[in-house]
Design a protein around this motif. Structure first.
Motif, PDB file in Angstrom:
ATOM      1  N   CYS A  59       1.006  -1.311   0.136  1.00  0.00           N
ATOM      2  CA  CYS A  59       0.045   0.104   0.169  1.00  0.00           C
ATOM      3  C   CYS A  59       0.913   1.283   0.067  1.00  0.00           C
ATOM      4  CB  CYS A  59      -1.004   0.012   1.190  1.00  0.00           C
ATOM      5  SG  CYS A  59      -1.815  -1.486   1.423  1.00  0.00           S
ATOM      6  N   GLN A  60       1.812   1.256   0.448  1.00  0.00           N
ATOM      7  CA  GLN A  60       2.592   2.274   0.794  1.00  0.00           C
ATOM      8  C   GLN A  60       3.138   3.283  -0.353  1.00  0.00           C
ATOM      9  OE1 GLN A  60       5.775   2.373   3.948  1.00  0.00           O
ATOM     10  NE2 GLN A  60       7.254   2.806   2.365  1.00  0.00           N
ATOM     11  N   ASP A  61       3.276   2.371  -1.646  1.00  0.00           N
ATOM     12  CA  ASP A  61       3.695   3.153  -2.759  1.00  0.00           C
ATOM     13  C   ASP A  61       2.796   4.215  -3.336  1.00  0.00           C
ATOM     14  OD1 ASP A  61       6.145   1.596  -2.950  1.00  0.00           O
ATOM     15  OD2 ASP A  61       5.477   0.462  -4.498  1.00  0.00           O
ATOM     16  N   CYS A  62       1.534   3.864  -3.039  1.00  0.00           N
ATOM     17  CA  CYS A  62       0.491   4.787  -3.204  1.00  0.00           C
ATOM     18  C   CYS A  62       0.050   5.860  -2.041  1.00  0.00           C
ATOM     19  CB  CYS A  62      -0.819   4.118  -3.887  1.00  0.00           C
ATOM     20  SG  CYS A  62      -0.462   3.255  -5.299  1.00  0.00           S
ATOM     21  N   HIS A  63      -0.082   5.167  -0.928  1.00  0.00           N
ATOM     22  CA  HIS A  63      -0.715   5.851   0.206  1.00  0.00           C
ATOM     23  C   HIS A  63       0.420   6.724   0.947  1.00  0.00           C
ATOM     24  CE1 HIS A  63      -4.837   4.708   0.008  1.00  0.00           C
ATOM     25  NE2 HIS A  63      -4.544   3.277  -0.260  1.00  0.00           N
ATOM     26  N   GLY A  64       1.600   6.197   0.469  1.00  0.00           N
ATOM     27  CA  GLY A  64       2.769   6.891   1.296  1.00  0.00           C
ATOM     28  C   GLY A  64       3.444   6.307   2.735  1.00  0.00           C
ATOM     29  N   LYS A  65       4.268   6.856   3.182  1.00  0.00           N
ATOM     30  CA  LYS A  65       4.886   6.074   4.433  1.00  0.00           C
ATOM     31  C   LYS A  65       4.050   6.364   5.647  1.00  0.00           C
ATOM     32  CE  LYS A  65      10.007   5.647   3.176  1.00  0.00           C
ATOM     33  NZ  LYS A  65      11.245   6.221   3.489  1.00  0.00           N
ATOM     34  N   LYS A  66       3.648   7.417   5.326  1.00  0.00           N
ATOM     35  CA  LYS A  66       2.832   8.021   6.774  1.00  0.00           C
ATOM     36  C   LYS A  66       1.243   8.125   6.624  1.00  0.00           C
ATOM     37  CE  LYS A  66       6.743  10.451   8.870  1.00  0.00           C
ATOM     38  NZ  LYS A  66       7.082  11.842   9.253  1.00  0.00           N
ATOM     39  N   GLY A  67       0.724   7.530   5.365  1.00  0.00           N
ATOM     40  CA  GLY A  67      -0.668   7.492   5.068  1.00  0.00           C
ATOM     41  C   GLY A  67      -1.200   8.810   4.357  1.00  0.00           C
ATOM     42  N   LEU A  68      -0.383   9.635   4.087  1.00  0.00           N
ATOM     43  CA  LEU A  68      -0.688  11.109   3.682  1.00  0.00           C
ATOM     44  C   LEU A  68      -1.230  10.966   2.280  1.00  0.00           C
ATOM     45  CD1 LEU A  68       2.025  13.254   5.096  1.00  0.00           C
ATOM     46  CD2 LEU A  68      -0.153  12.855   5.915  1.00  0.00           C
ATOM     47  N   GLY A  69      -1.221   9.577   1.707  1.00  0.00           N
ATOM     48  CA  GLY A  69      -1.796   9.892   0.039  1.00  0.00           C
ATOM     49  C   GLY A  69      -0.443  10.393  -0.677  1.00  0.00           C
ATOM     50  N   ASP A  70       0.817  10.556  -0.409  1.00  0.00           N
ATOM     51  CA  ASP A  70       1.768  11.070  -1.149  1.00  0.00           C
ATOM     52  C   ASP A  70       2.715   9.961  -1.661  1.00  0.00           C
ATOM     53  OD1 ASP A  70       2.848  10.505   1.412  1.00  0.00           O
ATOM     54  OD2 ASP A  70       3.705  12.477   1.662  1.00  0.00           O
ATOM     55  N   GLY A  71       2.406   8.890  -1.988  1.00  0.00           N
ATOM     56  CA  GLY A  71       3.536   7.850  -2.044  1.00  0.00           C
ATOM     57  C   GLY A  71       3.942   8.144  -3.517  1.00  0.00           C
ATOM     58  N   THR A  72       5.017   7.417  -3.952  1.00  0.00           N
ATOM     59  CA  THR A  72       5.907   7.463  -5.015  1.00  0.00           C
ATOM     60  C   THR A  72       5.167   7.202  -6.245  1.00  0.00           C
ATOM     61  OG1 THR A  72       6.841   4.973  -4.929  1.00  0.00           O
ATOM     62  CG2 THR A  72       8.031   6.894  -3.866  1.00  0.00           C
ATOM     63  N   LYS A  73       4.005   6.430  -6.268  1.00  0.00           N
ATOM     64  CA  LYS A  73       3.379   6.083  -7.463  1.00  0.00           C
ATOM     65  C   LYS A  73       2.130   7.132  -7.863  1.00  0.00           C
ATOM     66  CE  LYS A  73       4.171   1.130  -7.807  1.00  0.00           C
ATOM     67  NZ  LYS A  73       3.464  -0.327  -8.008  1.00  0.00           N
ATOM     68  N   VAL A  74       1.926   8.138  -7.016  1.00  0.00           N
ATOM     69  CA  VAL A  74       0.836   9.135  -6.987  1.00  0.00           C
ATOM     70  C   VAL A  74       0.849   9.715  -8.366  1.00  0.00           C
ATOM     71  CG1 VAL A  74      -0.256  11.001  -6.116  1.00  0.00           C
ATOM     72  CG2 VAL A  74       0.368   9.176  -4.708  1.00  0.00           C
ATOM     73  N   PRO A  75       1.846   9.877  -9.018  1.00  0.00           N
ATOM     74  CA  PRO A  75       2.021  10.843 -10.400  1.00  0.00           C
ATOM     75  C   PRO A  75       1.431   9.978 -11.345  1.00  0.00           C
ATOM     76  CG  PRO A  75       4.025  11.228  -9.242  1.00  0.00           C
ATOM     77  CD  PRO A  75       3.151  10.142  -8.250  1.00  0.00           C
ATOM     78  N   ASP A  76       1.463   8.631 -11.173  1.00  0.00           N
ATOM     79  CA  ASP A  76       0.987   7.493 -12.158  1.00  0.00           C
ATOM     80  C   ASP A  76      -0.559   7.425 -12.078  1.00  0.00           C
ATOM     81  OD1 ASP A  76       3.406   7.849 -13.120  1.00  0.00           O
ATOM     82  OD2 ASP A  76       3.999   6.019 -11.908  1.00  0.00           O
ATOM     83  N   LEU A  77      -1.363   7.875 -10.982  1.00  0.00           N
ATOM     84  CA  LEU A  77      -2.559   7.269 -10.673  1.00  0.00           C
ATOM     85  C   LEU A  77      -3.618   8.402 -11.183  1.00  0.00           C
ATOM     86  CD1 LEU A  77      -2.140   6.545  -6.966  1.00  0.00           C
ATOM     87  CD2 LEU A  77      -1.976   4.806  -8.821  1.00  0.00           C
ATOM     88  N   LYS A  78      -4.904   7.961 -11.497  1.00  0.00           N
ATOM     89  CA  LYS A  78      -5.851   8.845 -12.004  1.00  0.00           C
ATOM     90  C   LYS A  78      -6.725   9.273 -10.883  1.00  0.00           C
ATOM     91  CE  LYS A  78      -6.630   5.787 -16.236  1.00  0.00           C
ATOM     92  NZ  LYS A  78      -7.602   4.723 -16.600  1.00  0.00           N
ATOM     93  N   THR A  79      -6.466   8.849  -9.646  1.00  0.00           N
ATOM     94  CA  THR A  79      -7.010   9.318  -8.598  1.00  0.00           C
ATOM     95  C   THR A  79      -6.011   9.357  -7.417  1.00  0.00           C
ATOM     96  OG1 THR A  79      -7.588   7.041  -7.767  1.00  0.00           O
ATOM     97  CG2 THR A  79      -9.265   8.355  -9.063  1.00  0.00           C
ATOM     98  N   THR A  80      -6.383  10.500  -6.431  1.00  0.00           N
ATOM     99  CA  THR A  80      -5.484  10.770  -5.360  1.00  0.00           C
ATOM    100  C   THR A  80      -5.944   9.916  -4.234  1.00  0.00           C
ATOM    101  OG1 THR A  80      -5.132  12.817  -6.346  1.00  0.00           O
ATOM    102  CG2 THR A  80      -4.521  12.517  -4.185  1.00  0.00           C
ATOM    103  N   PRO A  81      -5.031   9.263  -3.545  1.00  0.00           N
ATOM    104  CA  PRO A  81      -5.317   8.352  -2.409  1.00  0.00           C
ATOM    105  C   PRO A  81      -5.805   9.296  -1.364  1.00  0.00           C
ATOM    106  CG  PRO A  81      -3.195   7.587  -3.172  1.00  0.00           C
ATOM    107  CD  PRO A  81      -3.594   8.726  -4.170  1.00  0.00           C
ATOM    108  N   GLN A  82      -6.418   8.897  -0.456  1.00  0.00           N
ATOM    109  CA  GLN A  82      -6.948   9.850   0.721  1.00  0.00           C
ATOM    110  C   GLN A  82      -6.091  10.202   1.660  1.00  0.00           C
ATOM    111  OE1 GLN A  82     -10.643   8.007   2.410  1.00  0.00           O
ATOM    112  NE2 GLN A  82     -11.693   9.887   1.730  1.00  0.00           N
ATOM    113  N   ASP A  83      -6.103  11.075   2.361  1.00  0.00           N
ATOM    114  CA  ASP A  83      -5.036  11.222   3.622  1.00  0.00           C
ATOM    115  C   ASP A  83      -5.683  10.408   4.725  1.00  0.00           C
ATOM    116  OD1 ASP A  83      -3.702  12.207   5.812  1.00  0.00           O
ATOM    117  OD2 ASP A  83      -4.164  14.270   5.260  1.00  0.00           O
ATOM    118  N   MET A  84      -4.814   9.411   5.019  1.00  0.00           N
ATOM    119  CA  MET A  84      -5.243   8.543   6.099  1.00  0.00           C
ATOM    120  C   MET A  84      -5.272   9.051   7.672  1.00  0.00           C
ATOM    121  SD  MET A  84      -4.094   4.825   4.714  1.00  0.00           S
ATOM    122  CE  MET A  84      -4.624   3.986   3.676  1.00  0.00           C
ATOM    123  N   THR A  85      -4.579  10.290   7.666  1.00  0.00           N
ATOM    124  CA  THR A  85      -4.530  10.942   9.002  1.00  0.00           C
ATOM    125  C   THR A  85      -5.540  11.749   9.072  1.00  0.00           C
ATOM    126  OG1 THR A  85      -3.268  12.976   8.080  1.00  0.00           O
ATOM    127  CG2 THR A  85      -1.912  10.854   8.613  1.00  0.00           C
TER     128      THR A  85
END
Length: 138
Positions: A64-90
């Protein structure tokens, strides 16, 4: 005069194409994701203890981390390749969801998010993920 008219038509076509694409992405992003009632009231059968959270963390880092980010902020390394932005889990919006709702969303996936029930066929793994993402509370 014909060249000018053709250029105008091409420009109109390109503009309409871009507007349609923007509309699709905006619609893709803005549709509320609500879990069915059955899940909204579902209790988490897995205690949120150190063992469960550690298991959930391991799954999150791997899957999950590649999209959601290490801290769940929705800022993972794959975000630029996504059509949608993962939610900020915090966020309070995310954290205010019931455990059952999170379990449903992890299980079913949507848009860029894969179905967790395929990747994690054991339900306890998905509940461990729920327990882990709760640690992102602000």
């Amino acid at each position: 005069m014909k060249k000018s008219k053709m250029k105008t038509q091409i420009l109109v076509f390109i503009t309409l194409f871009v507007l349609v694409q923007i509309g699709i992405v905006v619609g893709y992003q803005s549709t509320p994701w609500v879990a069915p009632d059955k899940y909204q009231n579902m209790a988490n059968p897995v205690p949120a203890n150190a063992s469960s959270i550690a298991a959930g963390k391991a799954l999150f880092i791997k899957n999950c981390q590649d999209c959601h980010g290490k801290k769940g902020l929705g800022d993972g390394t794959k975000v630029p390749d996504l059509k949608t932005t993962p939610q900020d889990m915090t966020s309070s919006k995310f954290q205010s969801q019931s455990d059952g709702s999170l379990f449903y969303k992890i299980s079913e996936g949507r848009n860029d998010m894969p179905k967790g029930k395929k990747d994690f066929p054991d339900e306890s793994d998905r509940w461990n993920l729920v327990n882990f993402v709760r640690t992102f509370r602000k």
